[in-house]
Design an enzyme around this catalytic site. Structure first.
Site, mmCIF file in Angstrom:
data_model
loop_
_atom_site.group_PDB
_atom_site.id
_atom_site.type_symbol
_atom_site.label_atom_id
_atom_site.label_comp_id
_atom_site.label_asym_id
_atom_site.label_seq_id
_atom_site.Cartn_x
_atom_site.Cartn_y
_atom_site.Cartn_z
ATOM 1 N N SER A 158 27.498 6.611 29.658
ATOM 2 C CA SER A 158 28.741 6.453 30.403
ATOM 3 C C SER A 158 28.983 7.736 31.201
ATOM 4 C CB SER A 158 29.887 6.193 29.420
ATOM 5 O OG SER A 158 31.116 6.125 30.091
ATOM 6 N N LYS A 184 26.521 3.509 33.258
ATOM 7 C CA LYS A 184 27.885 2.980 33.443
ATOM 8 C C LYS A 184 28.689 4.041 34.169
ATOM 9 C CE LYS A 184 31.747 2.666 30.196
ATOM 10 N NZ LYS A 184 32.212 2.044 28.943
ATOM 11 N N LYS A 186 32.366 5.320 35.456
ATOM 12 C CA LYS A 186 33.811 5.183 35.394
ATOM 13 C C LYS A 186 34.323 5.109 36.822
ATOM 14 C CE LYS A 186 34.647 5.615 30.945
ATOM 15 N NZ LYS A 186 35.391 4.572 30.203
ATOM 16 N N ASP A 212 33.348 0.793 34.736
ATOM 17 C CA ASP A 212 34.461 0.691 33.792
ATOM 18 C C ASP A 212 35.710 1.296 34.428
ATOM 19 O OD1 ASP A 212 36.168 0.573 31.649
ATOM 20 O OD2 ASP A 212 35.003 1.902 30.339
ATOM 21 N N GLU A 237 34.080 -3.640 33.702
ATOM 22 C CA GLU A 237 34.770 -3.508 32.416
ATOM 23 C C GLU A 237 36.245 -3.195 32.639
ATOM 24 O OE1 GLU A 237 32.726 -0.615 30.022
ATOM 25 O OE2 GLU A 237 34.289 -0.556 28.489
ATOM 26 N N ASP A 262 37.416 -4.662 27.316
ATOM 27 C CA ASP A 262 37.310 -3.586 26.329
ATOM 28 C C ASP A 262 38.685 -3.450 25.667
ATOM 29 O OD1 ASP A 262 37.207 -1.169 24.967
ATOM 30 O OD2 ASP A 262 36.569 0.049 26.651
ATOM 31 N N LYS A 286 33.908 -2.534 20.123
ATOM 32 C CA LYS A 286 34.055 -1.185 19.563
ATOM 33 C C LYS A 286 34.669 -1.361 18.182
ATOM 34 C CE LYS A 286 34.917 1.384 23.823
ATOM 35 N NZ LYS A 286 35.987 1.924 24.696
ATOM 36 N N GLY A 314 31.521 2.828 23.148
ATOM 37 C CA GLY A 314 31.565 4.134 22.489
ATOM 38 C C GLY A 314 32.934 4.756 22.661
HETATM 39 O O1 SMG Z 1 31.136 7.250 23.705
HETATM 40 O O2 SMG Z 1 29.579 7.271 25.188
HETATM 41 C C1 SMG Z 1 30.746 7.204 24.851
HETATM 42 C C2 SMG Z 1 31.802 7.020 25.932
HETATM 43 C C3 SMG Z 1 31.867 5.615 26.353
HETATM 44 O O3 SMG Z 1 33.066 5.302 28.370
HETATM 45 C C4 SMG Z 1 33.120 5.317 27.164
HETATM 46 N N1 SMG Z 1 34.240 5.069 26.477
HETATM 47 O O4 SMG Z 1 36.584 2.842 27.923
HETATM 48 O O5 SMG Z 1 34.620 2.512 27.242
HETATM 49 C C5 SMG Z 1 35.554 3.277 27.429
HETATM 50 C C6 SMG Z 1 35.483 4.737 27.075
HETATM 51 C C7 SMG Z 1 36.604 5.130 26.143
HETATM 52 C C8 SMG Z 1 36.644 6.562 25.762
HETATM 53 S S1 SMG Z 1 36.942 7.595 27.093
HETATM 54 C C9 SMG Z 1 37.370 9.109 26.471
HETATM 55 MG MG MG Z 2 35.762 0.897 28.433
#
Ligand code: SMG
Ligand code: MG
Length: 394
Positions: A158, A184, A186, A212, A237, A262, A286, A314
């Site tokens: 991510s 992925k 953001k 995402d 996402e 999510d 998750k 994650g």
């Molecule tokens: O744990 O590799 C990881 C991060 C994956 O992008 C990630 N998590 O919305 O999916 C999500 C985010 C939530 C945590 S962001 C601090």
């Molecule tokens: Mg997410």
């Protein structure tokens, strides 16, 4: 599979629970549409249990962030609800013996707080598995593949929002060089179409790519988000608000790229409803967000039955959470790569002795007894900022 009746695990008596807070700096800032993480303040649940006179430790990681910006939970709140409401509800059962499969029911009268509940359940399950000398993967049947070889799962990474496209491309190239099989990105309004276009151009048409939004868009953004269709993304996402299931269903009609939920998915029942309404074409599972690994398995099972692909998300976990996620993500319905990147993606040093590594773009499913890790106690102690101890049984 893991109901208390046919479980190979015996209930464990829990004497006390230690709530540890640890301070873990991230190797680089991680920016999402809801904020920037630079350091994690993580709550670790440590149950000190007993099975037939033998002392056993169990560890669970609470995935609540420092502030209630991803979801309503946050780390201080999670610790208070554990101390004041959740752990007292386990006290009667604790002296007799607790089974992880019963934790959800024992805590049901407390509304919400899935991350806090899930961390307690994970710690109990870890203790039971350690007592049985069994790994979580073995319990799930994911320790070996169909040919009897050690299981491995594809690893996705991510990537946070970057100020410039150039900086983003440098970061993505680094992860491609590290071997990650799926990227992925953001996104948020203002850092989306152009960023995705540049990354698709960099990595070529064959590397799986997804985005995402962490709820950053509105129902009226359908035509804007439809511009992402040209980049052959695996999924978008959580574009809309957590509560907006109908909005996601409408978006799924407007946009060709599959809509993945999510934040909206916090239970098996809610996931089934979102699927039925056409709002959830792919599910991000998750364990922390849904109240624990057992609910995560139920969501996996119902998605598999309905033909909805799932992948494991994650929460920037340490090796405690990541190990268990890797065992879970080897279940058959997890047909898309998860956010199960190497420990070094976020942390210079992990609190476990066997941190997750990525080799040829894959993570080997851990088979250490328990949830799949051993704690590096001296290092854990060195990053611990506080310990609150709750006695449950004499
Ligand atoms: O744990 O590799 C990881 C991060 C994956 O992008 C990630 N998590 O919305 O999916 C999500 C985010 C939530 C945590 S962001 C601090
Ligand atoms: Mg997410």
């Amino acid at each position: 599979m893991i109901s208390s009746n046919d479980s190979p695990l015996k209930p464990v008596r829990i004497e006390q629970v230690e709530l540890r807070r640890i301070a873990m700096p991230l190797v680089s800032p991680f920016r999402t549409s809801f904020g920037v993480e630079t350091d994690r303040d993580i709550l670790i649940v440590h149950v000190e249990a007993d099975l037939d006179g033998v002392a056993i430790d169990g560890w669970g990681e609470c995935v609540a962030l420092g502030e209630p910006t991803y979801s309503a939970e946050y780390v201080n709140g999670a610790q208070r609800v554990m101390v004041e409401h959740l752990l007292p509800r386990l006290a009667d059962a604790a002296s007799e013996g607790i089974d992880a499969a019963d934790v959800g029911e024992l805590l049901r009268s407390v509304h919400g707080h899935p991350m806090a509940k899930g961390a307690i359940e994970a710690a109990v399950l870890d203790a039971q598995l350690r007592a049985a000398g069994m790994s979580f993967a073995e319990l799930l049947g994911t320790d070996t593949d169909t040919k009897g070889r050690p299981s491995r799962i594809p690893s996705g990474v991510s990537v946070g929002i970057h100020d410039t496209v150039e900086a983003l491309l440098t970061t993505v190239q680094g992860y491609i060089d590290d071997g990650y099989v799926r990227i992925k990105l953001k996104i948020e309004p203002g850092s989306d179409i152009e960023h995705v276009a540049a990354v698709r151009d960099l990595i070529g048409p064959d590397v799986p790519l997804q985005v995402d939004a962490n709820t950053a868009y509105r129902r009226t953004d359908g035509q804007h988000l439809a511009q992402l269709d040209q980049f052959d993304l695996l999924l978008i996402e959580q574009p809309l608000a957590e509560e907006d299931i109908v909005g996601h269903a409408r978006l799924a009609d407007e946009v060709e790229t599959p809509i993945c939920l999510d934040e909206s998915l916090v239970s098996a029942e809610g996931t089934a409803d979102a699927i039925e309404l056409g709002a959830c074409e792919i599910a991000n599972i998750k364990p922390g967000r849904v109240g624990g690994y057992l609910e995560a398995i139920r969501i996996h099972d119902l998605c598999l039955a309905r033909g909805v692909p799932v992948w494991c998300g994650g929460m920037v976990e340490t090796g405690i959470g990541r190990a268990a996620n890797a065992a879970l993500a080897a279940l058959p319905g997890f047909t898309l790569p998860g956010d199960i990147s190497a420990s070094t993606r976020f942390y210079a040093r992990d609190i476990v002795t066997d941190p997750i590594t990525v080799v040829d773009g894959h993570v080997t499913v851990p088979t250490t007894p328990g949830m799949g890790f051993d704690i590096d106690r001296p290092f854990l102690d060195s990053v611990t900022t506080s310990v609150e101890t709750i006695h449950l049984s004499p």
